[in-house]
Write a protein that holds these residues in place. Sequence first.
Motif, PDB file in Angstrom:
ATOM      1  N   HIS A 197      77.036  65.080  38.769  1.00 25.70           N
ATOM      2  CA  HIS A 197      75.969  66.067  38.969  1.00 25.70           C
ATOM      3  C   HIS A 197      76.271  66.856  40.243  1.00 25.70           C
ATOM      4  N   ARG A 229      73.653  66.184  43.273  1.00 32.04           N
ATOM      5  CA  ARG A 229      73.802  64.891  43.950  1.00 32.04           C
ATOM      6  C   ARG A 229      75.125  64.801  44.702  1.00 32.04           C
ATOM      7  N   GLN A 289      75.241  73.301  47.188  1.00 28.03           N
ATOM      8  CA  GLN A 289      75.742  73.228  45.814  1.00 28.03           C
ATOM      9  C   GLN A 289      76.643  74.406  45.461  1.00 28.03           C
ATOM     10  N   ARG A 296      80.816  71.514  32.026  1.00 26.51           N
ATOM     11  CA  ARG A 296      79.566  71.746  32.742  1.00 26.51           C
ATOM     12  C   ARG A 296      78.418  71.948  31.772  1.00 26.51           C
ATOM     13  N   SER A 297      77.280  71.320  32.090  1.00 21.05           N
ATOM     14  CA  SER A 297      76.050  71.552  31.335  1.00 21.05           C
ATOM     15  C   SER A 297      74.919  71.689  32.336  1.00 21.05           C
ATOM     16  N   ALA A 298      73.725  71.966  31.849  1.00 20.68           N
ATOM     17  CA  ALA A 298      72.591  72.200  32.745  1.00 20.68           C
ATOM     18  C   ALA A 298      72.226  70.951  33.540  1.00 20.68           C
ATOM     19  N   ARG A 299      72.391  69.769  32.944  1.00 16.97           N
ATOM     20  CA  ARG A 299      71.932  68.534  33.587  1.00 16.97           C
ATOM     21  C   ARG A 299      73.028  67.706  34.227  1.00 16.97           C
ATOM     22  N   GLN A 300      74.245  67.808  33.724  1.00 17.69           N
ATOM     23  CA  GLN A 300      75.298  66.969  34.258  1.00 17.69           C
ATOM     24  C   GLN A 300      76.663  67.599  34.032  1.00 17.69           C
TER      25      GLN A 300
END
Length: 308
Positions: free
Chosen positions: A20, A23, A32, A53-57
Amino acid sequence: MIQMTLRQLRYFDALARHGHFGRAAEACSISQPALSMQIKEMEETLGGVLLERSARQVTLTKFGEEIVQRVREILRSVDELGDFARASRDRLAGRLRIGMIPTIAPYLLPKVIENLARMHPELDIHVRETLTPKLIKEVVEGRLDTAIVALPVSEPSLTEVVCFSENFLLVRPGVDEGTPVPSHETLREMRLLLLEEGHCFRDQALSFCNMQSPPREVLDASSLSTLVQMVGAGIGVTLIPEMAVAVETRSATVSVSRFKNPQPSRTIGMVWRKTSPLAGQLQQISEVVCLAADALREQRKAKPPSRK
Protein backbone atom coordinates in the motif's frame (compact mmCIF):
# COMPACT_ATOMS: atom_id res chain seq x y z
CA MET A 1 24.87 1.39 -16.84
CA ILE A 2 21.79 1.10 -14.62
CA GLN A 3 21.82 3.69 -11.86
CA MET A 4 19.49 3.49 -8.89
CA THR A 5 19.76 4.97 -5.42
CA LEU A 6 19.71 3.09 -2.14
CA ARG A 7 16.78 5.24 -1.20
CA GLN A 8 14.78 3.89 -4.14
CA LEU A 9 15.63 0.33 -3.14
CA ARG A 10 14.46 0.93 0.43
CA TYR A 11 11.25 2.55 -0.81
CA PHE A 12 10.54 -0.38 -3.11
CA ASP A 13 11.23 -2.86 -0.29
CA ALA A 14 8.82 -1.00 2.01
CA LEU A 15 6.15 -0.90 -0.69
CA ALA A 16 6.51 -4.64 -1.31
CA ARG A 17 6.12 -5.32 2.41
CA HIS A 18 3.15 -3.05 3.03
CA GLY A 19 1.32 -3.55 -0.28
CA HIS A 20 0.00 0.00 0.00
CA PHE A 21 1.48 3.37 -1.05
CA GLY A 22 0.11 5.25 1.96
CA ARG A 23 1.41 2.82 4.57
CA ALA A 24 4.77 2.45 2.83
CA ALA A 25 5.15 6.23 2.58
CA GLU A 26 4.38 6.58 6.29
CA ALA A 27 6.93 3.87 7.16
CA CYS A 28 9.55 5.68 5.07
CA SER A 29 8.66 9.15 6.40
CA ILE A 30 8.02 10.44 2.89
CA SER A 31 4.97 11.82 1.12
CA GLN A 32 2.94 9.41 -0.99
CA PRO A 33 3.45 11.37 -4.26
CA ALA A 34 7.21 11.46 -3.67
CA LEU A 35 7.28 7.70 -3.03
CA SER A 36 5.23 7.05 -6.17
CA MET A 37 7.62 9.18 -8.22
CA GLN A 38 10.68 7.32 -6.92
CA ILE A 39 9.13 3.93 -7.75
CA LYS A 40 8.17 5.17 -11.22
CA GLU A 41 11.77 6.30 -11.82
CA MET A 42 13.01 2.92 -10.67
CA GLU A 43 10.69 1.16 -13.14
CA GLU A 44 11.91 3.39 -15.95
CA THR A 45 15.52 2.67 -15.05
CA LEU A 46 14.94 -1.09 -14.98
CA GLY A 47 12.74 -1.04 -18.07
CA GLY A 48 9.93 -3.09 -16.54
CA VAL A 49 6.75 -2.78 -14.49
CA LEU A 50 7.30 -3.69 -10.84
CA LEU A 51 3.77 -3.24 -9.52
CA GLU A 52 0.14 -3.79 -10.37
CA ARG A 53 -1.63 -0.73 -8.99
CA SER A 54 -5.23 -0.57 -7.79
CA ALA A 55 -7.21 1.88 -5.68
CA ARG A 56 -6.74 -0.09 -2.44
CA GLN A 57 -3.46 -1.93 -2.78
CA VAL A 58 -0.47 -2.73 -4.92
CA THR A 59 0.71 -6.18 -5.97
CA LEU A 60 4.11 -7.17 -7.25
CA THR A 61 4.31 -8.29 -10.86
CA LYS A 62 6.33 -11.41 -11.67
CA PHE A 63 9.19 -9.09 -12.61
CA GLY A 64 8.71 -7.22 -9.32
CA GLU A 65 8.86 -10.45 -7.30
CA GLU A 66 12.19 -11.33 -8.89
CA ILE A 67 13.57 -7.84 -8.33
CA VAL A 68 12.49 -7.56 -4.69
CA GLN A 69 14.54 -10.62 -3.70
CA ARG A 70 17.66 -9.09 -5.22
CA VAL A 71 16.87 -5.72 -3.67
CA ARG A 72 16.69 -7.29 -0.21
CA GLU A 73 20.01 -9.05 -0.72
CA ILE A 74 21.57 -5.69 -1.62
CA LEU A 75 20.03 -3.98 1.41
CA ARG A 76 21.23 -6.75 3.72
CA SER A 77 24.76 -6.34 2.37
CA VAL A 78 24.63 -2.58 2.84
CA ASP A 79 23.37 -2.96 6.42
CA GLU A 80 26.16 -5.45 7.14
CA LEU A 81 28.70 -2.84 6.08
CA GLY A 82 27.37 -0.62 8.83
CA ASP A 83 27.46 -3.55 11.24
CA PHE A 84 31.11 -4.21 10.40
CA ALA A 85 31.89 -0.57 11.13
CA ARG A 86 30.10 -0.74 14.48
CA ALA A 87 31.78 -4.04 15.35
CA SER A 88 35.21 -2.43 14.90
CA ARG A 89 34.57 0.00 17.74
CA ASP A 90 35.73 -0.65 21.28
CA ARG A 91 32.36 0.27 22.75
CA LEU A 92 28.72 -0.52 22.12
CA ALA A 93 27.31 2.40 20.12
CA GLY A 94 25.00 3.20 17.24
CA ARG A 95 21.69 1.68 16.23
CA LEU A 96 20.48 -1.53 17.88
CA ARG A 97 17.32 -3.10 16.42
CA ILE A 98 15.93 -5.52 18.96
CA GLY A 99 12.74 -7.57 18.84
CA MET A 100 10.78 -9.04 21.73
CA ILE A 101 7.66 -11.20 22.01
CA PRO A 102 4.54 -9.73 23.71
CA THR A 103 4.64 -12.13 26.69
CA ILE A 104 8.08 -10.78 27.61
CA ALA A 105 8.24 -7.15 26.45
CA PRO A 106 5.97 -5.39 29.01
CA TYR A 107 7.78 -6.96 31.95
CA LEU A 108 11.43 -7.32 30.92
CA LEU A 109 11.87 -4.53 28.39
CA PRO A 110 11.85 -1.55 30.82
CA LYS A 111 14.64 -3.07 32.90
CA VAL A 112 16.65 -4.07 29.80
CA ILE A 113 16.39 -0.57 28.34
CA GLU A 114 17.29 0.98 31.71
CA ASN A 115 20.41 -1.20 31.99
CA LEU A 116 21.49 -0.62 28.39
CA ALA A 117 21.01 3.14 28.69
CA ARG A 118 23.10 3.21 31.86
CA MET A 119 25.85 0.83 30.73
CA HIS A 120 25.98 1.77 27.03
CA PRO A 121 24.63 5.34 26.67
CA GLU A 122 25.75 5.65 23.04
CA LEU A 123 23.37 2.94 21.86
CA ASP A 124 20.39 4.08 19.77
CA ILE A 125 17.81 1.41 20.63
CA HIS A 126 14.89 0.57 18.34
CA VAL A 127 12.39 -1.96 19.72
CA ARG A 128 9.98 -4.16 17.77
CA GLU A 129 7.30 -6.15 19.63
CA THR A 130 5.54 -8.91 17.70
CA LEU A 131 5.06 -12.68 17.51
CA THR A 132 7.97 -15.13 17.31
CA PRO A 133 7.56 -16.17 13.63
CA LYS A 134 7.70 -12.53 12.50
CA LEU A 135 10.69 -11.75 14.71
CA ILE A 136 12.64 -14.76 13.47
CA LYS A 137 11.89 -13.83 9.85
CA GLU A 138 13.04 -10.26 10.41
CA VAL A 139 16.24 -11.33 12.16
CA VAL A 140 17.05 -13.77 9.34
CA GLU A 141 16.35 -11.08 6.74
CA GLY A 142 18.54 -8.55 8.56
CA ARG A 143 15.74 -6.17 9.51
CA LEU A 144 16.44 -6.83 13.20
CA ASP A 145 19.83 -7.28 14.83
CA THR A 146 18.52 -9.62 17.51
CA ALA A 147 15.37 -10.83 19.23
CA ILE A 148 14.45 -11.99 22.73
CA VAL A 149 12.18 -15.02 22.41
CA ALA A 150 11.32 -18.38 23.97
CA LEU A 151 13.86 -21.02 22.98
CA PRO A 152 14.49 -23.13 21.04
CA VAL A 153 13.58 -21.61 17.68
CA SER A 154 15.47 -24.24 15.66
CA GLU A 155 16.50 -21.91 12.84
CA PRO A 156 19.85 -23.16 11.42
CA SER A 157 21.05 -19.69 10.42
CA LEU A 158 20.66 -18.25 13.93
CA THR A 159 22.75 -18.38 17.07
CA GLU A 160 20.71 -19.08 20.22
CA VAL A 161 21.94 -17.93 23.64
CA VAL A 162 20.03 -18.92 26.78
CA CYS A 163 19.47 -16.05 29.24
CA PHE A 164 17.13 -17.48 31.90
CA SER A 165 14.22 -19.80 32.62
CA GLU A 166 10.93 -19.08 34.40
CA ASN A 167 7.94 -21.07 35.59
CA PHE A 168 4.29 -20.73 34.60
CA LEU A 169 1.80 -20.00 37.37
CA LEU A 170 -1.90 -20.82 37.56
CA VAL A 171 -4.32 -17.91 37.79
CA ARG A 172 -7.82 -18.71 39.13
CA PRO A 173 -10.75 -16.60 40.39
CA GLY A 174 -10.18 -15.16 43.86
CA VAL A 175 -12.77 -17.47 45.40
CA ASP A 176 -10.48 -20.42 44.61
CA GLU A 177 -7.78 -19.14 46.98
CA GLY A 178 -6.62 -21.98 49.21
CA THR A 179 -8.23 -24.79 47.21
CA PRO A 180 -6.02 -27.61 45.89
CA VAL A 181 -4.00 -26.78 42.78
CA PRO A 182 -5.28 -28.90 39.87
CA SER A 183 -2.95 -31.25 38.07
CA HIS A 184 -2.28 -30.81 34.38
CA GLU A 185 -4.72 -33.68 33.72
CA THR A 186 -7.47 -31.85 35.66
CA LEU A 187 -6.79 -28.64 33.73
CA ARG A 188 -7.98 -30.39 30.59
CA GLU A 189 -11.48 -30.50 32.06
CA MET A 190 -11.51 -26.83 33.08
CA ARG A 191 -12.28 -23.74 31.06
CA LEU A 192 -8.73 -22.82 30.10
CA LEU A 193 -8.31 -19.32 28.67
CA LEU A 194 -5.45 -18.90 26.24
CA LEU A 195 -3.73 -16.41 23.98
CA GLU A 196 -4.73 -16.45 20.34
CA GLU A 197 -2.97 -18.73 17.86
CA GLY A 198 0.49 -17.56 16.87
CA HIS A 199 1.68 -16.96 20.44
CA CYS A 200 4.28 -19.51 21.48
CA PHE A 201 3.04 -19.20 25.07
CA ARG A 202 -0.30 -20.68 23.96
CA ASP A 203 1.48 -23.71 22.54
CA GLN A 204 3.54 -24.10 25.72
CA ALA A 205 0.42 -24.02 27.91
CA LEU A 206 -1.32 -26.60 25.74
CA SER A 207 1.77 -28.78 25.80
CA PHE A 208 1.76 -28.77 29.62
CA CYS A 209 -1.84 -29.98 29.57
CA ASN A 210 -1.06 -32.57 26.87
CA MET A 211 -3.69 -31.01 24.61
CA GLN A 212 -3.68 -30.13 20.93
CA SER A 213 -6.45 -27.58 21.50
CA PRO A 214 -8.56 -26.54 24.51
CA PRO A 215 -11.81 -28.54 24.79
CA ARG A 216 -13.96 -25.57 25.81
CA GLU A 217 -12.33 -22.43 24.51
CA VAL A 218 -14.33 -19.25 25.04
CA LEU A 219 -11.65 -16.66 24.43
CA ASP A 220 -8.70 -16.07 22.13
CA ALA A 221 -6.93 -13.14 23.79
CA SER A 222 -4.17 -11.01 22.34
CA SER A 223 -2.63 -10.19 25.72
CA LEU A 224 -2.00 -11.71 29.14
CA SER A 225 -3.77 -8.73 30.68
CA THR A 226 -7.04 -9.70 29.00
CA LEU A 227 -6.67 -13.31 30.16
CA VAL A 228 -6.16 -12.30 33.79
CA GLN A 229 -9.08 -9.86 33.75
CA MET A 230 -11.37 -12.54 32.35
CA VAL A 231 -10.27 -14.93 35.09
CA GLY A 232 -11.06 -12.21 37.62
CA ALA A 233 -14.56 -12.04 36.13
CA GLY A 234 -15.00 -15.74 36.85
CA ILE A 235 -14.94 -16.93 33.26
CA GLY A 236 -12.17 -19.53 33.61
CA VAL A 237 -8.52 -20.11 34.55
CA THR A 238 -5.26 -19.37 32.79
CA LEU A 239 -1.49 -19.78 32.96
CA ILE A 240 0.90 -16.83 32.88
CA PRO A 241 4.70 -16.58 33.07
CA GLU A 242 6.08 -15.72 36.48
CA MET A 243 7.55 -12.38 35.34
CA ALA A 244 4.04 -11.17 34.43
CA VAL A 245 2.37 -11.88 37.78
CA ALA A 246 3.18 -8.65 39.62
CA VAL A 247 1.99 -6.46 36.75
CA GLU A 248 -1.06 -8.37 35.57
CA THR A 249 -2.64 -9.24 38.94
CA ARG A 250 -2.58 -5.73 40.41
CA SER A 251 -6.12 -4.87 39.36
CA ALA A 252 -7.76 -8.30 39.17
CA THR A 253 -9.50 -10.33 41.86
CA VAL A 254 -7.60 -13.54 41.27
CA SER A 255 -5.69 -16.28 43.07
CA VAL A 256 -2.16 -17.18 41.92
CA SER A 257 -0.74 -20.64 42.62
CA ARG A 258 2.28 -22.74 41.76
CA PHE A 259 1.97 -26.20 40.27
CA LYS A 260 3.63 -29.19 41.87
CA ASN A 261 6.99 -30.23 40.49
CA PRO A 262 7.89 -30.61 37.73
CA GLN A 263 6.46 -27.14 37.12
CA PRO A 264 5.71 -25.92 33.60
CA SER A 265 8.35 -23.48 32.43
CA ARG A 266 9.98 -21.83 29.45
CA THR A 267 13.51 -20.85 28.50
CA ILE A 268 14.14 -17.28 27.34
CA GLY A 269 17.10 -16.24 25.27
CA MET A 270 18.46 -14.13 22.45
CA VAL A 271 18.91 -15.03 18.80
CA TRP A 272 20.94 -13.40 16.06
CA ARG A 273 22.36 -14.31 12.67
CA LYS A 274 25.42 -16.53 12.80
CA THR A 275 26.98 -14.28 10.15
CA SER A 276 26.29 -11.04 12.06
CA PRO A 277 29.38 -8.86 12.49
CA LEU A 278 27.81 -7.73 15.77
CA ALA A 279 27.93 -11.20 17.36
CA GLY A 280 30.46 -10.10 20.00
CA GLN A 281 28.43 -7.03 20.97
CA LEU A 282 25.18 -9.03 21.01
CA GLN A 283 26.78 -11.53 23.37
CA GLN A 284 27.47 -8.60 25.72
CA ILE A 285 23.88 -7.45 25.40
CA SER A 286 22.63 -10.95 26.28
CA GLU A 287 24.50 -10.56 29.57
CA VAL A 288 22.62 -7.31 30.17
CA VAL A 289 19.35 -9.18 29.56
CA CYS A 290 20.39 -11.78 32.14
CA LEU A 291 21.10 -9.01 34.66
CA ALA A 292 17.65 -7.50 34.02
CA ALA A 293 15.99 -10.88 34.58
CA ASP A 294 17.96 -11.36 37.81
CA ALA A 295 16.84 -7.93 39.04
CA LEU A 296 13.18 -8.76 38.36
CA ARG A 297 13.57 -12.07 40.18
CA GLU A 298 14.99 -10.32 43.23
CA GLN A 299 12.12 -7.84 43.18
CA ARG A 300 9.62 -10.69 43.22
CA LYS A 301 11.37 -12.29 46.18
CA ALA A 302 11.39 -9.02 48.10
CA LYS A 303 7.73 -8.30 47.35
CA PRO A 304 5.67 -11.41 46.57
CA PRO A 305 2.54 -10.74 44.48
CA SER A 306 -0.58 -10.13 46.54
CA ARG A 307 -3.42 -12.65 46.36
CA LYS A 308 -6.66 -10.79 45.74
